[in-house]
Write an enzyme that holds these catalytic residues in place. Structure first.
Site, PDB file in Angstrom:
ATOM      1  N   LYS A  85       5.506   2.264  16.597  1.00  0.00           N
ATOM      2  CA  LYS A  85       5.816   0.846  16.404  1.00  0.00           C
ATOM      3  C   LYS A  85       6.038   0.163  17.761  1.00  0.00           C
ATOM      4  CE  LYS A  85       7.850   1.404  11.770  1.00  0.00           C
ATOM      5  NZ  LYS A  85       9.084   1.224  10.957  1.00  0.00           N
ATOM      6  N   TYR A 127       2.723  -3.819   4.811  1.00  0.00           N
ATOM      7  CA  TYR A 127       4.023  -3.693   4.149  1.00  0.00           C
ATOM      8  C   TYR A 127       4.100  -4.531   2.866  1.00  0.00           C
ATOM      9  CZ  TYR A 127       6.216  -1.021   7.973  1.00  0.00           C
ATOM     10  OH  TYR A 127       6.570  -0.052   8.884  1.00  0.00           O
ATOM     11  N   ARG A 183       6.198  13.044   7.683  1.00  0.00           N
ATOM     12  CA  ARG A 183       7.458  12.349   7.345  1.00  0.00           C
ATOM     13  C   ARG A 183       8.656  13.183   7.811  1.00  0.00           C
ATOM     14  NH1 ARG A 183       7.607   7.115   5.054  1.00  0.00           N
ATOM     15  NH2 ARG A 183       9.349   7.761   3.743  1.00  0.00           N
ATOM     16  N   THR A 226      14.202   7.291   7.112  1.00  0.00           N
ATOM     17  CA  THR A 226      13.938   5.881   7.455  1.00  0.00           C
ATOM     18  C   THR A 226      15.054   5.303   8.322  1.00  0.00           C
ATOM     19  OG1 THR A 226      12.761   5.610   5.364  1.00  0.00           O
ATOM     20  CG2 THR A 226      13.534   3.589   6.441  1.00  0.00           C
ATOM     21  N   ASN A 229      13.123   1.610  14.283  1.00  0.00           N
ATOM     22  CA  ASN A 229      13.045   3.068  14.089  1.00  0.00           C
ATOM     23  C   ASN A 229      11.771   3.704  14.634  1.00  0.00           C
ATOM     24  OD1 ASN A 229      11.364   2.144  12.091  1.00  0.00           O
ATOM     25  ND2 ASN A 229      12.395   3.173  10.393  1.00  0.00           N
ATOM     26  N   HIS A 253       6.084   5.028  12.258  1.00  0.00           N
ATOM     27  CA  HIS A 253       5.735   4.912  10.831  1.00  0.00           C
ATOM     28  C   HIS A 253       4.903   6.115  10.420  1.00  0.00           C
ATOM     29  CE1 HIS A 253       4.049   3.392   7.062  1.00  0.00           C
ATOM     30  NE2 HIS A 253       2.896   3.875   7.505  1.00  0.00           N
ATOM     31  N   GLU A 255      -3.697   2.991   3.905  1.00  0.00           N
ATOM     32  CA  GLU A 255      -3.303   2.560   5.248  1.00  0.00           C
ATOM     33  C   GLU A 255      -4.395   2.873   6.274  1.00  0.00           C
ATOM     34  OE1 GLU A 255       0.555   4.398   5.845  1.00  0.00           O
ATOM     35  OE2 GLU A 255       1.487   3.113   4.328  1.00  0.00           O
TER      36      GLU A 255
HETATM   37  P1  GDP Z   1       9.592   4.236   5.941  1.00  0.00           P
HETATM   38  O1  GDP Z   1       8.452   4.582   5.027  1.00  0.00           O
HETATM   39  O2  GDP Z   1      10.477   5.431   6.230  1.00  0.00           O
HETATM   40  O3  GDP Z   1       9.152   3.567   7.204  1.00  0.00           O
HETATM   41  O4  GDP Z   1      10.537   3.213   5.145  1.00  0.00           O
HETATM   42  P2  GDP Z   1      10.178   1.997   4.141  1.00  0.00           P
HETATM   43  O5  GDP Z   1       8.751   2.053   3.729  1.00  0.00           O
HETATM   44  O6  GDP Z   1      11.225   1.977   3.092  1.00  0.00           O
HETATM   45  O7  GDP Z   1      10.432   0.705   5.044  1.00  0.00           O
HETATM   46  C1  GDP Z   1       9.479   0.320   6.006  1.00  0.00           C
HETATM   47  C2  GDP Z   1      10.196  -0.099   7.267  1.00  0.00           C
HETATM   48  O8  GDP Z   1      10.996  -1.241   6.999  1.00  0.00           O
HETATM   49  C3  GDP Z   1      11.182   0.935   7.836  1.00  0.00           C
HETATM   50  O9  GDP Z   1      10.576   1.931   8.631  1.00  0.00           O
HETATM   51  C4  GDP Z   1      12.101   0.059   8.645  1.00  0.00           C
HETATM   52  O10 GDP Z   1      11.512  -0.287   9.904  1.00  0.00           O
HETATM   53  C5  GDP Z   1      12.160  -1.214   7.796  1.00  0.00           C
HETATM   54  N1  GDP Z   1      13.338  -1.185   6.917  1.00  0.00           N
HETATM   55  C6  GDP Z   1      13.515  -0.460   5.787  1.00  0.00           C
HETATM   56  N2  GDP Z   1      14.745  -0.686   5.249  1.00  0.00           N
HETATM   57  C7  GDP Z   1      15.340  -1.583   6.074  1.00  0.00           C
HETATM   58  C8  GDP Z   1      16.608  -2.230   6.069  1.00  0.00           C
HETATM   59  O11 GDP Z   1      17.442  -2.009   5.195  1.00  0.00           O
HETATM   60  N3  GDP Z   1      16.857  -3.102   7.108  1.00  0.00           N
HETATM   61  C9  GDP Z   1      15.958  -3.354   8.096  1.00  0.00           C
HETATM   62  N4  GDP Z   1      16.283  -4.219   9.071  1.00  0.00           N
HETATM   63  N5  GDP Z   1      14.750  -2.786   8.125  1.00  0.00           N
HETATM   64  C10 GDP Z   1      14.443  -1.885   7.135  1.00  0.00           C
HETATM   65 MG    MG Z   2       7.206   3.391   3.918  1.00  0.00          MG
END
Ligand code: GDP
Ligand code: MG
Length: 153
Positions: free
Chosen positions: A11, A51, A87, A93, A114, A117, A128
């Site tokens: 990222k 997303y 993962r 996450t 974080n 991805h 994707e």
């Molecule tokens: P991932 O698959 O582990 O990346 O997680 P998700 O698909 O649930 O969310 C996508 C991305 O959105 C995450 O990697 C974070 O960068 C962001 N994100 C997810 N949950 C939160 C949250 O509660 N707050 C914020 N600020 N960003 C979030």
């Molecule tokens: Mg995700």
């Protein structure tokens, strides 16, 4: 051997912090095979598509802004069980819940920064990879001499 594919991305914060090489190294050292890579400064629309499942979440506008704020490194990695294992290499996450030894657990603190991805399922990986690599979604086909030392069969 039949090989699974996943979409892994450094990222914008990972790129800015000089962690691209470190993230690539972790996948390489595990034995996974890099089959595509490019740097992209993605548009807001492209990130919204990536997303789309999260549209409506309170953090979504900030997420789109963050992810389109600078270049990312988009990659396709191949190997046995690479979606799930990818993962695991990334960590949870929320970096505060990521174990030390994972990428996020070693290099990140905030969930909104974080650094990496990874696709969460074989189906989403396919989607994707098509979004980010289009015609080249299947990656570059090549043989690796070390595969006989990584895989038993
Ligand atoms: P991932 O698959 O582990 O990346 O997680 P998700 O698909 O649930 O969310 C996508 C991305 O959105 C995450 O990697 C974070 O960068 C962001 N994100 C997810 N949950 C939160 C949250 O509660 N707050 C914020 N600020 N960003 C979030
Ligand atoms: Mg995700």
């Amino acid at each position: 051997m039949a090989s699974e594919l996943t979409f892994i991305m450094v990222k914008p914060d990972g790129v800015q912090r000089g962690l691209t090489g470190e993230i690539i190294s972790r996948f390489e050292r595990r034995g996974f095979k890099l089959v595509n890579l490019k740097m992209v400064h993605a548009s807001k629309e492209h990130i919204e598509k990536h997303y789309e499942d999260l549209a409506g979440k309170p953090f979504y506008p900030g997420l789109v802004k963050y992810m389109s704020s600078g270049p990312v490194v988009a990659m396709c990695w191949a190997g046995k069980d690479v979606v799930k294992q990818g993962r695991i290499l990334l960590g949870a996450t929320n970096p505060l819940a990521s174990s030390p030894g994972t990428i996020r657990g070693d290099y990140a603190i905030d969930v909104g920064r974080n650094i990496c991805h990874g696709s969460d399922a074989v189906e989403s990986a396919k989607k994707e990879l098509e979004l980010w690599f289009g015609q080249e979604a299947a990656g570059i086909q090549y043989e690796r001499a070390i595969d006989q030392w990584v895989y038993e069969n």
